[in-house]
Design a protein around this motif. Structure first.
Motif, short mmCIF file in Angstrom:
data_model
loop_
_atom_site.label_atom_id
_atom_site.label_comp_id
_atom_site.label_asym_id
_atom_site.label_seq_id
_atom_site.Cartn_x
_atom_site.Cartn_y
_atom_site.Cartn_z
N LEU A 55 26.46 116.66 26.60
CA LEU A 55 27.14 116.67 25.30
C LEU A 55 26.51 117.61 24.28
CD1 LEU A 55 27.80 112.84 24.97
CD2 LEU A 55 29.28 114.60 25.95
N ARG A 60 25.74 111.21 20.34
CA ARG A 60 26.57 110.15 20.92
C ARG A 60 25.81 109.38 22.00
NH1 ARG A 60 32.71 112.15 21.31
NH2 ARG A 60 33.03 109.94 20.95
N TYR A 64 26.99 107.05 25.19
CA TYR A 64 26.63 107.50 26.53
C TYR A 64 25.90 106.40 27.29
CZ TYR A 64 25.26 110.57 30.33
OH TYR A 64 25.12 111.13 31.57
N ASP A 116 35.10 105.52 22.98
CA ASP A 116 36.09 106.59 22.86
C ASP A 116 36.58 107.01 24.25
OD1 ASP A 116 37.53 108.81 21.62
OD2 ASP A 116 35.92 110.07 22.39
N LEU A 119 35.80 110.60 25.42
CA LEU A 119 34.42 110.75 25.85
C LEU A 119 34.22 110.15 27.23
CD1 LEU A 119 31.47 111.56 25.26
CD2 LEU A 119 31.17 109.28 24.25
N TYR A 122 35.76 112.38 29.86
CA TYR A 122 34.98 113.60 30.05
C TYR A 122 33.75 113.33 30.95
CZ TYR A 122 31.90 117.52 29.01
OH TYR A 122 31.05 118.59 29.12
N SER A 142 33.67 119.89 26.08
CA SER A 142 32.97 118.70 25.66
C SER A 142 33.68 118.08 24.45
CB SER A 142 31.54 119.05 25.29
OG SER A 142 30.91 117.96 24.68
N ALA A 144 32.37 116.46 22.14
CA ALA A 144 31.36 116.22 21.08
C ALA A 144 31.90 116.61 19.76
CB ALA A 144 30.10 117.03 21.35
#
Length: 144
Positions: A55, A60, A64, A116, A119, A122, A142, A144
């Motif tokens: 990221l 985040r 994660y 999210d 996220l 991804y 990404s 981010a």
């Protein structure tokens, strides 16, 4: 990270959660599920390294961490894992390993609806990139 322990106990009261600083050895492993001990181990330093690599920052990190934990929980709760692991040991087929990973991701997504979705998707895509047979895989952007 006490909330991780509560989260795990709500999902499966028999499941153990361990927190360690780093994965032993040279690989960067954020988490690991052991079927023999029915325990998930999270590796703090490795999770940070993965988050920063994937990221670009630790902004985040908390999300994660939840994703790594949920993925390992997915392995722990996968009713097919024992059979698939046995098949993998017998055949060493990459398709069996892919099924194991895809199962874990599918279960994980159900347990963390508060994360999210872009996220999550991804990170899942990046994790499964290894299984792509296409030489034309394009790097995804990404979130981010």
């Amino acid at each position: 990270m006490d909330y991780f322990f509560s989260f795990i106990k709500n999902a499966d009261p028999t499941l153990q959660l361990k927190m360690e600083e780093s994965f032993p050895g040279s690989r960067c492993v954020g988490g690991k599920y052991s079927a023999s001990t029915h325990a998930i181990t999270l590796y703090r330093q490795d999770i940070e390294i993965q988050c920063k690599r994937l990221l670009g920052s630790l902004d985040r990190l908390r999300e994660y961490e939840w994703i790594v934990l949920a993925h390992e929980l997915g392995h722990a709760l996968d009713k097919e894992l024992a059979l698939l692991s046995e098949r993998l040991a017998e055949t060493n087929q990459i398709s069996v390993l892919e099924k194991i990973e895809r199962n874990a991701w599918a279960i994980a997504k159900q347990y963390i609806p508060f994360i999210d979705e872009q996220l999550f998707d991804y990170i899942q895509t990046e994790s499964l990139r290894y299984f792509s047979n296409s030489p034309l895989v394009q790097p995804s952007a990404s979130p981010a």
